[in-house]
Structure formats: C-alpha cells, structure tokens
Scaffold this active site. Structure first.
Site, PDB file in Angstrom:
ATOM      1  N   HIS A 253      28.814  10.265  24.014  1.00 41.19           N
ATOM      2  CA  HIS A 253      28.016  10.078  22.543  1.00 41.19           C
ATOM      3  C   HIS A 253      29.162  10.308  21.586  1.00 41.19           C
ATOM      4  O   HIS A 253      30.527  10.529  22.343  1.00 41.19           O
ATOM      5  CB  HIS A 253      26.989  10.922  22.433  1.00 41.19           C
ATOM      6  CG  HIS A 253      25.810  11.208  23.355  1.00 41.19           C
ATOM      7  ND1 HIS A 253      24.584  10.683  22.708  1.00 41.19           N
ATOM      8  CD2 HIS A 253      25.375  11.637  24.439  1.00 41.19           C
ATOM      9  CE1 HIS A 253      23.857  10.291  23.588  1.00 41.19           C
ATOM     10  NE2 HIS A 253      24.291  12.156  24.243  1.00 41.19           N
TER      11      HIS A 253
ATOM     12  N   CYS B  48      19.697  10.601  29.282  1.00 41.47           N
ATOM     13  CA  CYS B  48      20.645  11.380  29.320  1.00 41.47           C
ATOM     14  C   CYS B  48      20.610  11.818  30.730  1.00 41.47           C
ATOM     15  O   CYS B  48      21.830  12.901  30.712  1.00 41.47           O
ATOM     16  CB  CYS B  48      21.362  12.699  28.500  1.00 41.47           C
ATOM     17  SG  CYS B  48      21.217  12.222  26.820  1.00 41.47           S
TER      18      CYS B  48
ATOM     19  N   HIS C  97      27.668   9.171  31.217  1.00 38.57           N
ATOM     20  CA  HIS C  97      27.136   8.265  29.641  1.00 38.57           C
ATOM     21  C   HIS C  97      27.821   9.169  27.793  1.00 38.57           C
ATOM     22  O   HIS C  97      27.900   9.964  28.544  1.00 38.57           O
ATOM     23  CB  HIS C  97      25.774   7.618  29.523  1.00 38.57           C
ATOM     24  CG  HIS C  97      25.026   9.069  28.687  1.00 38.57           C
ATOM     25  ND1 HIS C  97      24.550   9.788  29.673  1.00 38.57           N
ATOM     26  CD2 HIS C  97      24.947   9.456  27.273  1.00 38.57           C
ATOM     27  CE1 HIS C  97      24.104  10.880  28.947  1.00 38.57           C
ATOM     28  NE2 HIS C  97      23.998  10.577  27.793  1.00 38.57           N
TER      29      HIS C  97
ATOM     30  N   GLU D 288      24.434  14.084  17.642  1.00 39.15           N
ATOM     31  CA  GLU D 288      24.505  13.446  18.908  1.00 39.15           C
ATOM     32  C   GLU D 288      24.047  11.729  18.727  1.00 39.15           C
ATOM     33  O   GLU D 288      25.163  11.532  19.273  1.00 39.15           O
ATOM     34  CB  GLU D 288      23.993  14.291  19.942  1.00 39.15           C
ATOM     35  CG  GLU D 288      23.680  14.032  21.300  1.00 39.15           C
ATOM     36  CD  GLU D 288      23.356  14.520  22.577  1.00 39.15           C
ATOM     37  OE1 GLU D 288      24.145  15.307  22.883  1.00 39.15           O
ATOM     38  OE2 GLU D 288      21.977  14.122  22.484  1.00 39.15           O
TER      39      GLU D 288
ATOM     40  N   ASP E  37      37.340  15.701  22.701  1.00 41.59           N
ATOM     41  CA  ASP E  37      36.850  14.926  22.962  1.00 41.59           C
ATOM     42  C   ASP E  37      37.901  13.966  23.964  1.00 41.59           C
ATOM     43  O   ASP E  37      39.223  13.859  24.778  1.00 41.59           O
ATOM     44  CB  ASP E  37      38.674  14.145  21.850  1.00 41.59           C
ATOM     45  CG  ASP E  37      38.227  12.896  21.108  1.00 41.59           C
ATOM     46  OD1 ASP E  37      37.085  12.598  21.031  1.00 41.59           O
ATOM     47  OD2 ASP E  37      39.505  12.386  20.819  1.00 41.59           O
ATOM     48  N   HIS E  38      37.314  12.607  23.870  1.00 43.97           N
ATOM     49  CA  HIS E  38      37.575  11.897  25.521  1.00 43.97           C
ATOM     50  C   HIS E  38      37.324  12.663  26.926  1.00 43.97           C
ATOM     51  O   HIS E  38      37.914  12.059  27.701  1.00 43.97           O
ATOM     52  CB  HIS E  38      38.500  11.034  25.776  1.00 43.97           C
ATOM     53  CG  HIS E  38      38.835  10.199  24.089  1.00 43.97           C
ATOM     54  ND1 HIS E  38      38.580  10.441  22.693  1.00 43.97           N
ATOM     55  CD2 HIS E  38      38.447   8.421  24.690  1.00 43.97           C
ATOM     56  CE1 HIS E  38      38.385   9.058  22.493  1.00 43.97           C
ATOM     57  NE2 HIS E  38      38.514   8.028  22.840  1.00 43.97           N
TER      58      HIS E  38
ATOM     59  N   HIS F  96      28.541  12.881  29.364  1.00 37.21           N
ATOM     60  CA  HIS F  96      27.860  14.182  29.358  1.00 37.21           C
ATOM     61  C   HIS F  96      26.488  13.948  30.687  1.00 37.21           C
ATOM     62  O   HIS F  96      26.744  12.821  30.415  1.00 37.21           O
ATOM     63  CB  HIS F  96      27.523  14.946  28.759  1.00 37.21           C
ATOM     64  CG  HIS F  96      25.894  14.576  27.865  1.00 37.21           C
ATOM     65  ND1 HIS F  96      25.413  15.120  26.973  1.00 37.21           N
ATOM     66  CD2 HIS F  96      25.287  13.557  27.587  1.00 37.21           C
ATOM     67  CE1 HIS F  96      24.344  14.210  25.985  1.00 37.21           C
ATOM     68  NE2 HIS F  96      24.335  13.648  26.971  1.00 37.21           N
TER      69      HIS F  96
HETATM   70 NI    NI Z   1      23.737  11.854  26.587  1.00 43.33          NI
END
Ligand code: NI
Length: 135
Positions: A42, A34, A40, A125, A80-81, A15
């Site tokens: 998580h 972020c 990047h 997170e 996911d992914h 995100h």
């Molecule tokens: Ni982040």
C-alpha cells in the site's frame, strides 16, 4: 488559544492480514484481498497533527523542522519499504490493519511530543480509506 499544526508524510509498505487461528476460508472471508499469502503493498499517506498553545517567543506550536525529522526518524525509517508482518517487531503479534498501524505510529511519536500538546495520527491506506487515532 490552541492551534493544530499538521505535517504530511508518506511511506510504502507490504502487509498481510490474517489470523493463524482461523482457516483459509475464514481469513479470506474477513480480510479479502489483504489476506493474500504472498503479501501486497500500500502507498500509505500519513498526517501527523500537534495541537497546543503557541509559544510566545517563537510563534510556533511545534517547530515543523523538528516534527518533520521526528516523522522521518521514528516512522519512515521504521516502516518505509518494509514488510510490516515480517520486519516490524510491533506486528509480530498484531495484525497490521490501518487501525493498528495508526496506533503503532502514535505510540512511537507520543514520547517525543510535549506532554501538554495533543497528538493526532491520520493514516490513509488508500485514497478513500483512512483512520484516525488520538490516543
Ligand atoms: Ni492490504
């Protein structure tokens, strides 16, 4: 007698937190790492809980197999992914913070859980940062 039943799940996603109305300096000041323009990832940990009366025939509040399959089909397959900003329609105009992701997850699951049962979503997170949404 109400019992809370929980199932853990996991997904990886990328995100970026930013507001297009803000300049780079303000975006970085508010969102920090972020805000990275290149996105990047998580490792999100999810705990979905259903609270309700025990069914007298099955002894279950909710069938864990059904809950597991529901989380897989509605949440893991959708998130996911994925790059949340780019690939998940809910975040086209919603900042993908943990808070907002938890609400999106809740809203995806809610129609599939009996209306007489409470639903709770806990989303980690990072191992130390997590949010809770109960509708
Ligand atoms: Ni982040």
């Amino acid at each position: 007698m109400k019992v809370k039943v929980s199932r853990k799940a996991h997904f990886n996603a990328a995100h970026r937190l930013y507001r297009k109305e803000w300049d780079d300096t303000k975006n970085y000041a508010i969102f920090g790492k972020c805000n990275n323009p290149n996105y990047h990832g998580h490792n999100y940990e999810l705990i979905v809980s259903v609270t309700g009366e025990i069914d007298q025939e099955t002894g279950f509040v909710v069938d864990m197999k059904i809950l597991k399959d529901l989380i897989r089909s509605k949440i893991e397959d959708a998130l996911d992914h994925k790059n949340l900003n780019v690939e998940v329609p809910e975040f086209k105009s919603l900042i993908p913070t943990a808070e907002n992701i938890a609400i999106v997850i809740y809203n995806k699951l809610r129609p599939h859980v009996d209306s007489n049962k409470e639903l709770e979503v806990v989303l980690y997170e990072t191992p130390r940062n997590f949010v809770t949404y109960k509708g």
